[in-house]
Design a protein around this motif. Structure first.
Motif, PDB file in Angstrom:
ATOM      1  N   THR A 500       0.836  -1.209   0.000  1.00  0.00           N
ATOM      2  CA  THR A 500       0.000   0.000   0.000  1.00  0.00           C
ATOM      3  C   THR A 500       0.870   1.259   0.000  1.00  0.00           C
ATOM      4  O   THR A 500       0.506   2.277  -0.596  1.00  0.00           O
ATOM      5  CB  THR A 500      -0.936   0.023   1.214  1.00  0.00           C
ATOM      6  OG1 THR A 500      -0.157  -0.162   2.410  1.00  0.00           O
ATOM      7  CG2 THR A 500      -1.983  -1.064   1.115  1.00  0.00           C
ATOM      8  N   ALA A 501       2.045   1.192   0.646  1.00  0.00           N
ATOM      9  CA  ALA A 501       2.973   2.325   0.612  1.00  0.00           C
ATOM     10  C   ALA A 501       3.497   2.542  -0.809  1.00  0.00           C
ATOM     11  O   ALA A 501       3.650   3.684  -1.271  1.00  0.00           O
ATOM     12  CB  ALA A 501       4.128   2.080   1.579  1.00  0.00           C
ATOM     13  N   LYS A 504       0.678   4.073  -2.720  1.00  0.00           N
ATOM     14  CA  LYS A 504       0.530   5.455  -2.283  1.00  0.00           C
ATOM     15  C   LYS A 504       1.605   6.338  -2.910  1.00  0.00           C
ATOM     16  O   LYS A 504       1.330   7.466  -3.357  1.00  0.00           O
ATOM     17  CB  LYS A 504       0.616   5.527  -0.758  1.00  0.00           C
ATOM     18  CG  LYS A 504       0.499   6.959  -0.219  1.00  0.00           C
ATOM     19  CD  LYS A 504       0.697   7.001   1.284  1.00  0.00           C
ATOM     20  CE  LYS A 504       0.659   8.437   1.786  1.00  0.00           C
ATOM     21  NZ  LYS A 504       0.931   8.527   3.228  1.00  0.00           N
ATOM     22  N   ARG A 505       2.844   5.810  -2.991  1.00  0.00           N
ATOM     23  CA  ARG A 505       3.937   6.587  -3.591  1.00  0.00           C
ATOM     24  C   ARG A 505       3.638   6.871  -5.064  1.00  0.00           C
ATOM     25  O   ARG A 505       3.871   7.982  -5.565  1.00  0.00           O
ATOM     26  CB  ARG A 505       5.252   5.825  -3.445  1.00  0.00           C
ATOM     27  CG  ARG A 505       6.442   6.574  -4.046  1.00  0.00           C
ATOM     28  CD  ARG A 505       7.667   5.723  -4.134  1.00  0.00           C
ATOM     29  NE  ARG A 505       8.739   6.399  -4.838  1.00  0.00           N
ATOM     30  CZ  ARG A 505       9.701   5.778  -5.490  1.00  0.00           C
ATOM     31  NH1 ARG A 505       9.732   4.442  -5.519  1.00  0.00           N
ATOM     32  NH2 ARG A 505      10.646   6.459  -6.110  1.00  0.00           N
ATOM     33  N   SER A 507       0.708   7.141  -6.490  1.00  0.00           N
ATOM     34  CA  SER A 507      -0.348   8.154  -6.586  1.00  0.00           C
ATOM     35  C   SER A 507       0.189   9.541  -6.242  1.00  0.00           C
ATOM     36  O   SER A 507      -0.181  10.538  -6.871  1.00  0.00           O
ATOM     37  CB  SER A 507      -1.511   7.786  -5.672  1.00  0.00           C
ATOM     38  OG  SER A 507      -1.101   7.786  -4.314  1.00  0.00           O
ATOM     39  N   GLU A 508       1.096   9.621  -5.245  1.00  0.00           N
ATOM     40  CA  GLU A 508       1.673  10.912  -4.895  1.00  0.00           C
ATOM     41  C   GLU A 508       2.554  11.451  -6.020  1.00  0.00           C
ATOM     42  O   GLU A 508       2.551  12.658  -6.315  1.00  0.00           O
ATOM     43  CB  GLU A 508       2.483  10.790  -3.606  1.00  0.00           C
ATOM     44  CG  GLU A 508       1.618  10.616  -2.356  1.00  0.00           C
ATOM     45  CD  GLU A 508       2.458  10.424  -1.110  1.00  0.00           C
ATOM     46  OE1 GLU A 508       3.665  10.105  -1.254  1.00  0.00           O
ATOM     47  OE2 GLU A 508       1.930  10.593   0.003  1.00  0.00           O
TER      48      GLU A 508
END
Length: 675
Positions: A500-501, A504-505, A507-508
């Motif tokens: 998930t990290a 998330k990276r 998407s960021e």
């Protein structure tokens, strides 16, 4: 040629009088007062003075008195916008010759001025005829300045007679014989550099272009040269050369070429023909028919007349050369596929080629019709007007064509001499280029690039998300059987946090690439940002051995604070640390140096424990989607560079050298840093 002085408060001739002074042989000089032409009036350079009086009697009287103080003989014509008996009396009391009021009889005025000029010419011819019929008085008369001036003025009409220099040279020698008695003459000229845009070398041969008394077969076969004989002597030492002095000249070097050429031509005298810059030819003639020698005054007059002839020949050749060049330029512009329009300083269209007419749909049915400026579309007329009147240098711009998909690029070039101050208004040229195919190609290329980018993004993200889903889906398949096992629970938790990290990276990264990172700015300490970013990167890579060492060369100062978006700047440094840790997983130490260069700029330098960046990586590493690894989408350094740039900083990559032993350098502007 007639020379008239026109005096008026405004520097122009009224429209109703322009036809009176429109003859090509007339030279009109417009002045606002008589004193502005003081020297010319005193030297009797004008044939008549025309005063267009729009002021008071006192002003007219002052003007007439100024003229009569300078010259007594010149005819003066006074014109007024309307009849005024007081002005008429003032004009005649102050020795004006004629007075007219509007409506002015233009034909009568033109006839009066023409008769005045003809009378003056008739008197000159008469005096010259008398001068020619009295040999005993010739030497006395020619020494007089007025007679010499009359001869020069008389022959100047011939020299301005035609642009065909061979024709007027022949006419010149016939007229010259009326004043200087000779029976044989030849005018030898060098060939001109006409018909060529590149100047030829100086011609060595002098060809006879006009003659009198020389056999035609001799004229056709005989030439002089600058390298030998008469031509050489006059080229090396311009002067009047006599046959006897030529054989003894120090410039003959023992060569009897001059004497032989004089003998062949049957002449005794050679005079250089100059254009006041260089010798372009020479005249060879015999002595007076009476057998006497020419006087010094006659020789001086001959020299001056040959100089006038040289000037006329040069001007004729220049005109011919300019006409040829102008025709060549017109032919080039006519054959251009781009449209070309040339505007004068008065916004008149001087030239428009067929391509421009076709692009603008103007005058194609009638090629000879003159196109007016008002016919141009407003999208062209307005920028052209600014360029002509204000001298604006406009950037090329696009306009739509007549057809739906047509696109033209327009460029405007004001004309000016190199090194000359800009004088407004000034002529301007407009170029219209058909960019329809170019724009279609660019649009196709943009579409292809867009599709390729979308395809690359989809491929990279699909691959990366699939990699993240593999461990999650594997645990999902085993969850029913092993959910009670502590080891499985720990593995599931680790996989969920790690993947998930990663997602998330991703998407960021896309968010920072798509939008600005400057919102939410505040003052943050740079050391805190760097340490926080490193901890995130180490957690994400699960590399507990990685260490950060910060060397602050400015530690004697207060902690550095930076105006920034803390989350965005932390993410930028996180991307840099992730790149260093993933590129060199076995290199455990990452060094950060905070320093100041010689100009006072604050720098952050980063170096990992690996071998550094290659030259190819330095050039390409910050390009979006460029990566050398099997994981990731290649946006890390691109995002970091974008965020730092949006904070007015600069990110530089470096291939290590002995002088610059670092991988990454970040420079922040001093106005965003507070010590």
């Amino acid at each position: 040629m007639s020379h008239f002085l026109f005096i008026r408060d405004e520097p122009s001739i009224p429209a109703k009088l322009r036809e009176v002074f429109s003859a090509p042989e007339d030279r009109i000089v417009i002045r606002q007062s008589a004193l502005e032409a003081k020297s010319s009036l005193a030297r009797s350079a004008f044939d008549a003075v025309v005063i267009y009086s729009e002021g008071t009697e006192l002003e007219l009287k002052r003007t007439l008195c100024e003229i009569r103080e300078l010259t007594e003989q010149i005819p003066i014509v006074v014109l007024t916008p309307e009849y005024n008996s007081s002005l008429e009396n003032t004009a005649f009391e102050n020795r004006a010759d004629l007075y007219f009021a509007e409506p002015i009889p233009s034909k009568t005025l033109a006839r009066v001025l023409m008769n005045q000029h003809e009378n003056k010419q008739g008197n000159t011819s008469s005096s010259m005829q008398d001068w020619g019929n009295h040999p005993q008085q010739r030497s006395t008369n020619i020494s007089h300045a007025t007679s010499t001036l009359n001869v020069l003025r008389d022959l100047s009409h011939i020299l301005s007679f035609s642009l065909d220099y061979k024709a007027f040279t022949q006419h010149f020698i016939l007229k010259l014989r009326e004043h200087i008695s000779f029976s044989r003459i030849g005018i030898f000229l060098e060939s001109s550099a006409k018909q060529s845009l590149v100047k030829n070398k100086q011609s060595k041969h002098l060809t006879c272009i006009a003659s009198l008394g020389l056999p035609s077969d001799l004229v056709d076969c005989f030439q002089l040269s600058r390298e030998v004989g008469i031509g050489r002597e006059l080229t090396e030492y311009p002067r009047i050369l006599h046959k006897e002095s030529g054989t003894r000249s120090q410039f003959t070097h023992g060569n009897s070429g001059s004497a032989k050429e004089f003998s062949v031509l049957g002449c005794h005298l050679a005079i250089p023909i100059t254009d006041r810059e260089e010798i372009i030819g020479l005249a060879v003639l015999n002595g007076p028919v009476t057998g006497r020698d020419y006087t010094e005054d006659e020789l001086e007059l001959l020299y001056l007349l040959m100089e006038e002839l040289g000037l006329a020949i040069r001007n004729s050749r220049l005109h011919s050369e300019l006409a040829h060049h102008g025709q060549l330029i017109e032919n080039v512009m006519h054959s251009m596929s781009s449209g070309a329009i040339v505007f004068s300083e008065n916004l008149d269209i001087l030239y428009m080629n067929d391509a421009a007419k076709r692009f603008l749909d103007l005058g194609q049915n009638n090629p000879d019709r003159r196109i007016e400026f008002a016919e141009l579309p407003a999208k062209l007329a307005k920028p052209v007007h600014r360029a002509v009147e204000k001298g604006e240098l406009l950037e090329p711009f696009k306009i739509d064509g007549l057809e739906p998909d047509e696109v033209y690029q327009v460029s405007i070039f004001p004309f000016s001499q190199k090194g000359e101050l800009m004088r407004l208004p000034r002529p301007t040229m407009l170029i219209i280029e058909d960019f329809t195919k170019i724009e279609a190609s660019k649009e196709s290329a943009r579409s292809d690039t867009k599709n390729q980018t979308i395809s690359l993004i989809a491929e990279r993200f699909a691959h990366e998300i699939r990699n993240s889903l593999v461990p999650l889906s594997t645990h999902a398949q085993l969850i029913d059987k092993k959910i009670q096992q502590p080891k499985f629970q720990a593995s599931l938790k680790s996989a969920m946090l790690k993947e998930t990290a990663r997602i998330k990276r991703l998407s960021e990264q896309m968010l920072y690439m798509a939008q600005s990172s400057q919102a939410g700015g505040s003052e943050v300490q740079l050391n805190v940002i760097i340490q926080k970013a490193f901890q995130r990167a180490r957690t994400q890579t699960d590399n507990t051995l990685a260490e950060l060492k910060i060397e602050n060369q400015l530690e004697s100062l207060a902690p550095l604070t930076l105006e920034a978006n803390p989350e965005a700047l932390t993410h930028a440094f996180e991307e840099l640390f992730l790149n260093s840790i993933q590129a060199n997983p076995d290199a455990q130490i990452i060094q950060v140096e905070i320093c100041q260069d010689l100009t006072g700029k604050r720098l952050v330098r980063l170096r990992d424990g690996g071998t550094g960046l290659t030259e190819d990586l330095v050039k390409q590493a910050t390009e979006a989607f460029y990566t050398t690894r099997h994981t990731g989408v290649g946006l890390g350094l691109s995002v970091a560079q974008k965020v730092i740039t949006e904070h007015q900083g600069e990110l530089k990559l470096n291939s290590r050298t002995q002088e610059r032993n670092w991988d990454i350098e970040i420079e922040f502007p001093s106005y965003r840093i507070h010590a």
